[in-house]
Design a protein around this motif. Structure first.
Motif, PDB file in Angstrom:
ATOM      1  N   PRO A 230       7.165 -10.406  -0.420  1.00 29.80           N
ATOM      2  CA  PRO A 230       6.733  -9.271   0.399  1.00 29.80           C
ATOM      3  C   PRO A 230       6.429  -8.022  -0.424  1.00 29.80           C
ATOM      4  CG  PRO A 230       9.092  -9.675   0.664  1.00 29.80           C
ATOM      5  CD  PRO A 230       8.535 -10.841  -0.104  1.00 29.80           C
ATOM      6  N   ARG A 231       6.836  -8.035  -1.683  1.00 31.40           N
ATOM      7  CA  ARG A 231       6.548  -6.895  -2.554  1.00 31.40           C
ATOM      8  C   ARG A 231       5.298  -7.107  -3.405  1.00 31.40           C
ATOM      9  NH1 ARG A 231      11.671  -5.675  -5.982  1.00 31.40           N
ATOM     10  NH2 ARG A 231      11.756  -7.972  -6.074  1.00 31.40           N
ATOM     11  N   SER A 232       4.619  -8.248  -3.223  1.00 32.34           N
ATOM     12  CA  SER A 232       3.340  -8.473  -3.904  1.00 32.34           C
ATOM     13  C   SER A 232       2.203  -7.985  -3.013  1.00 32.34           C
ATOM     14  CB  SER A 232       3.156  -9.951  -4.248  1.00 32.34           C
ATOM     15  OG  SER A 232       3.228 -10.747  -3.082  1.00 32.34           O
ATOM     16  N   ARG A 233       1.037  -7.809  -3.585  1.00 31.20           N
ATOM     17  CA  ARG A 233      -0.082  -7.219  -2.861  1.00 31.20           C
ATOM     18  C   ARG A 233      -0.758  -8.239  -1.957  1.00 31.20           C
ATOM     19  NH1 ARG A 233      -5.037  -4.818  -6.165  1.00 31.20           N
ATOM     20  NH2 ARG A 233      -6.024  -6.774  -5.567  1.00 31.20           N
ATOM     21  N   LEU A 234      -1.064  -7.839  -0.739  1.00 30.38           N
ATOM     22  CA  LEU A 234      -1.764  -8.699   0.199  1.00 30.38           C
ATOM     23  C   LEU A 234      -3.273  -8.524   0.057  1.00 30.38           C
ATOM     24  CD1 LEU A 234       0.319  -8.008   3.448  1.00 30.38           C
ATOM     25  CD2 LEU A 234       0.566  -9.942   1.882  1.00 30.38           C
ATOM     26  N   ASN A 235      -4.009  -9.604   0.259  1.00 28.09           N
ATOM     27  CA  ASN A 235      -5.458  -9.512   0.363  1.00 28.09           C
ATOM     28  C   ASN A 235      -5.836  -9.020   1.761  1.00 28.09           C
ATOM     29  OD1 ASN A 235      -6.043 -10.477  -2.239  1.00 28.09           O
ATOM     30  ND2 ASN A 235      -5.857 -12.602  -1.560  1.00 28.09           N
ATOM     31  N   HIS A 236      -7.053  -8.534   1.904  1.00 23.54           N
ATOM     32  CA  HIS A 236      -7.525  -8.124   3.230  1.00 23.54           C
ATOM     33  C   HIS A 236      -8.997  -8.484   3.379  1.00 23.54           C
ATOM     34  CE1 HIS A 236      -9.294  -4.552   1.251  1.00 23.54           C
ATOM     35  NE2 HIS A 236      -8.147  -4.481   0.603  1.00 23.54           N
ATOM     36  N   TYR A 237      -9.366  -8.874   4.588  1.00 24.07           N
ATOM     37  CA  TYR A 237     -10.714  -9.372   4.865  1.00 24.07           C
ATOM     38  C   TYR A 237     -11.186  -8.860   6.229  1.00 24.07           C
ATOM     39  CZ  TYR A 237      -9.074 -12.736   1.376  1.00 24.07           C
ATOM     40  OH  TYR A 237      -8.540 -13.311   0.253  1.00 24.07           O
ATOM     41  N   VAL A 238     -12.506  -8.681   6.356  1.00 26.31           N
ATOM     42  CA  VAL A 238     -13.084  -8.368   7.662  1.00 26.31           C
ATOM     43  C   VAL A 238     -13.068  -9.648   8.492  1.00 26.31           C
ATOM     44  CG1 VAL A 238     -15.140  -7.638   8.924  1.00 26.31           C
ATOM     45  CG2 VAL A 238     -14.548  -6.530   6.758  1.00 26.31           C
ATOM     46  N   ARG A 239     -12.338  -9.635   9.590  1.00 29.08           N
ATOM     47  CA  ARG A 239     -12.233 -10.811  10.445  1.00 29.08           C
ATOM     48  C   ARG A 239     -12.586 -10.512  11.900  1.00 29.08           C
ATOM     49  NH1 ARG A 239      -9.822 -15.211   8.231  1.00 29.08           N
ATOM     50  NH2 ARG A 239     -10.365 -15.269   6.026  1.00 29.08           N
ATOM     51  N   LEU A 240     -12.393  -9.278  12.317  1.00 28.30           N
ATOM     52  CA  LEU A 240     -12.764  -8.869  13.675  1.00 28.30           C
ATOM     53  C   LEU A 240     -14.015  -8.004  13.558  1.00 28.30           C
ATOM     54  CD1 LEU A 240     -12.017  -8.639  16.741  1.00 28.30           C
ATOM     55  CD2 LEU A 240     -10.804  -6.528  16.115  1.00 28.30           C
ATOM     56  N   PHE A 241     -15.076  -8.364  14.292  1.00 23.94           N
ATOM     57  CA  PHE A 241     -16.326  -7.630  14.126  1.00 23.94           C
ATOM     58  C   PHE A 241     -17.244  -7.831  15.327  1.00 23.94           C
ATOM     59  CE2 PHE A 241     -16.480 -11.752  12.093  1.00 23.94           C
ATOM     60  CZ  PHE A 241     -17.644 -12.319  12.562  1.00 23.94           C
ATOM     61  N   ASP A 242     -18.190  -6.903  15.434  1.00 26.13           N
ATOM     62  CA  ASP A 242     -19.258  -6.982  16.426  1.00 26.13           C
ATOM     63  C   ASP A 242     -20.385  -7.803  15.802  1.00 26.13           C
ATOM     64  OD1 ASP A 242     -21.379  -6.604  18.171  1.00 26.13           O
ATOM     65  OD2 ASP A 242     -21.123  -4.440  18.333  1.00 26.13           O
TER      66      ASP A 242
END
Length: 261
Positions: free
Chosen positions: A122-134
């Motif tokens: 939980p102390r490592s960095r999370l990735n992030h992605y666009v998943r909710l979109f119009d």
């Protein structure tokens, strides 16, 4: 003003091992769309169990297949998931609040990774992605691998972390590195192919440092170390394969067993 209806879109191929958890986490959605590539396991039966609208077409590549699935959605707002991902409890409320009055063309979500036998620290960095979109203002990129949603407009970030089960063992991750490095040749050949020998020497070292140190996967013990080494091998492998391809093309050399066409 009524909430924007939501279509959850998933592409599948022999995804029975993880699809149940994926679809159970979004069973509240207004619509679930599954585009399958000809599974021979229980994938379609699981999708049908959750009331998904299932279509089938041959695999067209990661980006094209996902875009085809998005095009099948009935609603403008889409949540795109991989079949080995699942949303946490409470996600319906979080997404519902956003869809009451969307302020952006798309939204990123955070993702935590299952690394072989444990969740990343939980102390490592999370990735992030666009998943909710119009989907009226977004499309999949044209990349062969590492495809992503490209939205025309501002991007927000949701306070939401989805779980990614990914490759459950070392062999699976090595296989993926080999497969992805081959697929990425098409993207790499469009860039400058100079300095490939130097890239083979340095990129894997840099990739290991970014993954293990900067992203904090050293906190995940031996699982993080092994994952970092495979990630570094992938960085080496894609440029080694590109170097091989340039030798074949530029010098007219043949690969072993290759015949004249």
């Amino acid at each position: 003003m009524a909430r924007e209806p939501l279509s959850v879109v998933v592409t599948t191929y022999n995804s029975a091992a993880t699809l149940d958890a994926c679809l159970a986490s979004v069973r509240w959605a207004d619509e679930i769309v599954v585009l399958d590539s000809g599974s021979t396991d229980a994938t379609v039966a699981i999708a049908t169990h959750y009331g998904a609208r299932v279509s089938t077409q041959p695999f067209a590549g990661y980006s094209a297949q996902k875009q085809a699935a998005i095009d099948l959605a009935s609603h403008d707002w889409v949540l795109l998931l991989d079949s080995d991902e699942a949303l946490p409890d409470g996600a319906a409320d979080t997404l519902g609040q956003v869809l009451d009055a969307p302020e952006h063309a798309g939204y990123q979500v955070w993702r935590r990774e299952w690394i072989f036998w444990q969740w990343q620290s939980p102390r490592s960095r999370l990735n992030h992605y666009v998943r909710l979109f119009d989907r009226r203002r977004a499309r999949m990129s044209a990349h062969q691998v590492h495809e992503e949603v490209q939205a025309e407009g501002s991007i927000g970030v949701l306070d939401l972390v989805l779980d990614h089960y990914g490759e459950r063992d070392i062999a699976g991750r090595v296989d993926k590195a080999n497969r992805y490095s081959s697929l990425q040749l098409a993207d790499l050949t469009e860039r400058r192919s100079t300095g490939l020998r130097l890239r083979m020497l340095t990129n894997s070292i840099a990739a290991f440092f970014r993954y293990y140190v900067l992203r904090g996967h050293y906190r995940s013990g031996w699982a993080g170390f092994i994952a970092a080494r495979i990630h570094a091998f992938y960085a080496f492998l894609k440029y080694a394969k590109l170097y091989e391809a340039t030798r074949v093309i530029r010098r007219g050399e043949r690969l072993p067993g290759q015949r004249d066409s």
